[in-house]
Design a protein around this motif. Sequence first.
Motif, mmCIF file in Angstrom:
data_model
loop_
_atom_site.group_PDB
_atom_site.id
_atom_site.type_symbol
_atom_site.label_atom_id
_atom_site.label_comp_id
_atom_site.label_asym_id
_atom_site.label_seq_id
_atom_site.Cartn_x
_atom_site.Cartn_y
_atom_site.Cartn_z
ATOM 1 N N THR A 188 6.172 11.949 -9.591
ATOM 2 C CA THR A 188 5.120 11.928 -8.089
ATOM 3 C C THR A 188 5.583 10.348 -7.067
ATOM 4 O O THR A 188 6.943 9.907 -7.829
ATOM 5 C CB THR A 188 4.036 11.940 -8.657
ATOM 6 O OG1 THR A 188 3.394 11.808 -7.602
ATOM 7 C CG2 THR A 188 3.826 10.600 -9.725
ATOM 8 N N MET A 189 4.833 10.515 -6.619
ATOM 9 C CA MET A 189 4.776 9.193 -6.169
ATOM 10 C C MET A 189 3.740 7.820 -6.705
ATOM 11 O O MET A 189 2.739 8.493 -6.376
ATOM 12 C CB MET A 189 5.037 9.035 -4.511
ATOM 13 C CG MET A 189 4.758 10.753 -4.375
ATOM 14 S SD MET A 189 7.059 10.000 -3.787
ATOM 15 C CE MET A 189 7.754 11.509 -3.380
ATOM 16 N N ILE A 208 5.847 9.646 -15.620
ATOM 17 C CA ILE A 208 5.763 9.802 -14.644
ATOM 18 C C ILE A 208 6.286 9.893 -13.365
ATOM 19 O O ILE A 208 6.382 10.337 -12.166
ATOM 20 C CB ILE A 208 3.597 10.080 -14.571
ATOM 21 C CG1 ILE A 208 3.220 11.227 -13.865
ATOM 22 C CG2 ILE A 208 3.958 8.465 -14.079
ATOM 23 C CD1 ILE A 208 1.695 10.604 -13.286
ATOM 24 N N LYS A 267 1.082 -0.964 0.055
ATOM 25 C CA LYS A 267 -0.461 0.019 0.012
ATOM 26 C C LYS A 267 0.744 1.596 0.090
ATOM 27 O O LYS A 267 0.920 2.175 -0.452
ATOM 28 C CB LYS A 267 -0.841 0.598 1.171
ATOM 29 C CG LYS A 267 -2.317 -0.983 1.256
ATOM 30 C CD LYS A 267 -2.859 -0.825 2.420
ATOM 31 C CE LYS A 267 -3.799 -2.268 2.433
ATOM 32 N NZ LYS A 267 -2.986 -2.534 3.850
ATOM 33 N N ASP A 268 1.964 0.957 -0.238
ATOM 34 C CA ASP A 268 3.527 2.554 0.286
ATOM 35 C C ASP A 268 2.929 2.934 -1.630
ATOM 36 O O ASP A 268 3.228 2.347 -2.443
ATOM 37 C CB ASP A 268 4.114 2.140 0.609
ATOM 38 C CG ASP A 268 4.389 1.795 2.175
ATOM 39 O OD1 ASP A 268 3.263 2.245 3.462
ATOM 40 O OD2 ASP A 268 5.180 1.389 3.134
ATOM 41 N N ALA A 269 3.368 4.066 -0.906
ATOM 42 C CA ALA A 269 4.005 4.816 -1.918
ATOM 43 C C ALA A 269 5.218 5.160 -2.521
ATOM 44 O O ALA A 269 5.916 4.065 -1.927
ATOM 45 C CB ALA A 269 3.694 6.142 -2.824
ATOM 46 N N HIS A 270 6.177 4.538 -3.862
ATOM 47 C CA HIS A 270 6.878 4.194 -4.429
ATOM 48 C C HIS A 270 7.942 5.512 -5.272
ATOM 49 O O HIS A 270 7.256 6.145 -6.366
ATOM 50 C CB HIS A 270 7.136 2.893 -5.006
ATOM 51 C CG HIS A 270 6.514 1.729 -4.630
ATOM 52 N ND1 HIS A 270 7.929 0.977 -3.694
ATOM 53 C CD2 HIS A 270 5.823 1.032 -4.378
ATOM 54 C CE1 HIS A 270 7.013 -0.124 -3.183
ATOM 55 N NE2 HIS A 270 5.798 0.329 -3.516
ATOM 56 N N THR A 271 8.869 5.677 -4.953
ATOM 57 C CA THR A 271 9.346 6.757 -5.372
ATOM 58 C C THR A 271 11.145 6.534 -6.862
ATOM 59 O O THR A 271 11.625 5.559 -6.090
ATOM 60 C CB THR A 271 9.642 8.238 -4.681
ATOM 61 O OG1 THR A 271 9.806 8.726 -6.112
ATOM 62 C CG2 THR A 271 10.772 7.585 -3.643
ATOM 63 N N MET A 272 11.137 7.020 -7.592
ATOM 64 C CA MET A 272 12.507 6.845 -8.004
ATOM 65 C C MET A 272 13.371 8.286 -8.935
ATOM 66 O O MET A 272 12.914 9.034 -8.541
ATOM 67 C CB MET A 272 13.001 5.459 -9.619
ATOM 68 C CG MET A 272 11.792 6.263 -10.203
ATOM 69 S SD MET A 272 11.326 4.981 -12.213
ATOM 70 C CE MET A 272 13.330 5.333 -12.013
ATOM 71 N N LEU A 274 11.588 21.673 -15.640
ATOM 72 C CA LEU A 274 12.213 20.776 -14.932
ATOM 73 C C LEU A 274 12.854 19.609 -16.059
ATOM 74 O O LEU A 274 12.348 19.538 -16.975
ATOM 75 C CB LEU A 274 11.567 19.591 -13.707
ATOM 76 C CG LEU A 274 10.891 20.172 -12.973
ATOM 77 C CD1 LEU A 274 10.175 19.176 -12.056
ATOM 78 C CD2 LEU A 274 12.129 20.790 -11.918
ATOM 79 N N ASP A 278 -2.697 2.530 -5.784
ATOM 80 C CA ASP A 278 -3.923 3.476 -6.529
ATOM 81 C C ASP A 278 -4.391 4.885 -7.143
ATOM 82 O O ASP A 278 -5.252 5.680 -6.716
ATOM 83 C CB ASP A 278 -4.755 3.930 -4.905
ATOM 84 C CG ASP A 278 -4.134 4.243 -4.288
ATOM 85 O OD1 ASP A 278 -3.089 5.026 -4.609
ATOM 86 O OD2 ASP A 278 -5.078 5.177 -3.117
ATOM 87 N N PRO A 314 17.003 22.592 -12.839
ATOM 88 C CA PRO A 314 16.487 22.621 -13.232
ATOM 89 C C PRO A 314 16.762 23.913 -14.029
ATOM 90 O O PRO A 314 17.514 24.525 -13.528
ATOM 91 C CB PRO A 314 14.818 22.826 -12.032
ATOM 92 C CG PRO A 314 15.547 21.966 -11.062
ATOM 93 C CD PRO A 314 16.942 22.187 -11.064
ATOM 94 N N PRO A 349 9.338 9.291 -12.194
ATOM 95 C CA PRO A 349 10.580 10.451 -11.341
ATOM 96 C C PRO A 349 9.524 11.126 -10.993
ATOM 97 O O PRO A 349 10.207 11.975 -9.884
ATOM 98 C CB PRO A 349 11.023 10.187 -12.640
ATOM 99 C CG PRO A 349 10.936 9.737 -13.628
ATOM 100 C CD PRO A 349 9.415 9.513 -13.721
#
Lengths: 388, 291
Positions: free
Chosen positions: B211-212, B207, B116-121, B138, B216, B129, B209
């Motif tokens: 956002t998270m 998308i 359920k956690d968000a992931h990022t990269m 950016l 869902d 920027p 990189p």
Amino acid sequence: MRPLTKCKLNWMPVFIAAVCLVFSSAAFCGAAEKNYKIGGIFSVTGPASFLGDPEKKSMEMAVEQINNNGGIDGHMIEAVIYDTEGDPSKAVMSVSKLINRDRVLAIIGPSRTPTSLAVIPRVQQSEIPFISCAAGNKIVEPVKPWVFKTAQSDILAVASIYQHIKNQGMKALGIITVENAFGESGKEQLLDQAPEFGLQVVRSETFGGKDSDMTAQLTKIRKEGPDAIICWGTNPGPAVVAKNIDQLGIDIPLYQSHGVASPKFIELAGKAAEDILLPTGKILVADLLPESDPQKRVLTDYIKGYENRYDTSVSGFGGYAYDAVNLLAKALEGTGGDRGQIRKNLENIKGHVGVSGVFNFTPADHNGLDPDAFVMVRIKNGTWTLVK
Amino acid sequence: MQEVLQYIFSGITSGAIYAVIAVGFSMLYNSTELINFAHGEFVMLGALSFVTLSGPFQLPLLPAFILSVAGVAVIGMLFERLAIRTVRTPNPIVLIIITVGASIFLKGVGMLIWGKDAHTMPPFSGHPPLDIAGAKLLAQSLWIVAILFITVAGLHLFYKKTLTGKAMEACAISQKAAWLTGIPSKFMVLLAFGLSTGMGAVAGVIISPITMSSYDMGTMLGLKGFCAAMLGGLGSLWGSVIGGLLLGILEALGVGLVSSGLKDATAFLLLLFILYVRPSGIIGSVEVERF
């Protein structure tokens, strides 16, 4: 039989009187039995499982510890725990089950503010001591006789942040809050308390919990030239805010709420998390606390116990249930299971050192914590450091 | 002025993402006259598999990109083969309900696999920027816009210059007539599903990189992409691009100049307005029928 003084004359006094009769006799029967039964309702699954799961585990652990030490006045405690799935209607159903079928002496939980608010009318009507594990201030404000809570209110979190900002000599603030109950409540507190600390909110913006980009809102805040920005939300939104502030090159301090006080936030925000300030319960920084801190011992015992028992790292939220069980155990002493007496004892607990702070309940304060329950931390090199 | 430019930049970034999603909707509609409401979930699958491949699996960006897009396209084709083609009475309502069901199913699968956690990269490239007249652009936004135009140009060439692409267009015009001329129309539908869900995955990858990514994330993105496709004209490639960018910019301006509460409202108000004034979209020529 207990006198029915609490029953107000309303549309169904007879019914309520009957209910009260049934329950007071239930309490009487309970006392005759060997065990004290207490109920727990947590969102063990569902979107708020990150709260409910550690709370359930902590409650089970606390109950076990009390029983290993001989119980209360020779009575063992028996915990009956139901899952609300974070759903208010399920929470109300579980409370009814606990009251009518399991005949518990008191109820601990639920994990979320909306579920807590949903069950309050029921517990008030049934006159059963209730200790919520949710943060929302509305749970104990205004004070309801049977309702207590152990989680720190956002009032205290805002006070900690504002005290820190005031000490830095800053005046103008930009705030950005998430569009849900947590963010709304935070926003209300931020706006309410600002004048008390001589601060001014120059721009207030909001964001959706799943938005991918907040640069537009932040640009608007930057235009007003604030001294600091405060973001109020739970993951992942605040991490996006942190990243966006970094990308826009906005070079003023960023404060976050206690809602993101977990290692997950540092992981999500990456290097944008550097130098962010936030208030957190002491559990996150237990090993950094000075020996003189009254909570140090309780915290290290709790963390050690939890990690040994469940073999996972401790969460910042389970402590709410742990404190609730221990407070309840204290209040149960010498009552023989009389609910009115338990409630009265709870209200008079002073100086109970718990995981979330030092509790001093009074008839006017059913949360019993002060801003010392929070410490301000700064994120440095991907970890927390205490700030004065 | 500096602020307005900043709003436009952030609008272009989110608009380009909506555009890629809208293109996926449009392509599928073009060949099958079907709206795939599980499209947002394919965006989610693309994003999360990309995060996994380039994170824990340590693949370089390009192979991770190709693998996740190809993988999601295969899932999309399986979805067509197993859930869509097997329907006995394929009228639009039944098919749409099936895609809604698939959306719930895929969301559940995503939750089981990635939690359920968000992931990022991190972004594709580590450039700081760019500063244009005080507004920050950016590097990742440039990547997103570039990838949008490359993929859409590629699809345009595919439709206009290759036999397969023309065959797909023929199927879109009349499946029966195409079948009579020897075009394997069932295969074309399968291919359309693969391409469309692949485009969804592309949106997810670009998308991830900025956002998270979480299980869902798809629903809202899918709806925004759908708005963009309707706005530009369902079935038109370039219409989707224009619709997406327009939607993104208007959203950002709505937030910046009016109120942040208006962000999602902008998209849906615009959609209602377009459906009322010009039901076929800005450059759509398809006849619109109500079911």
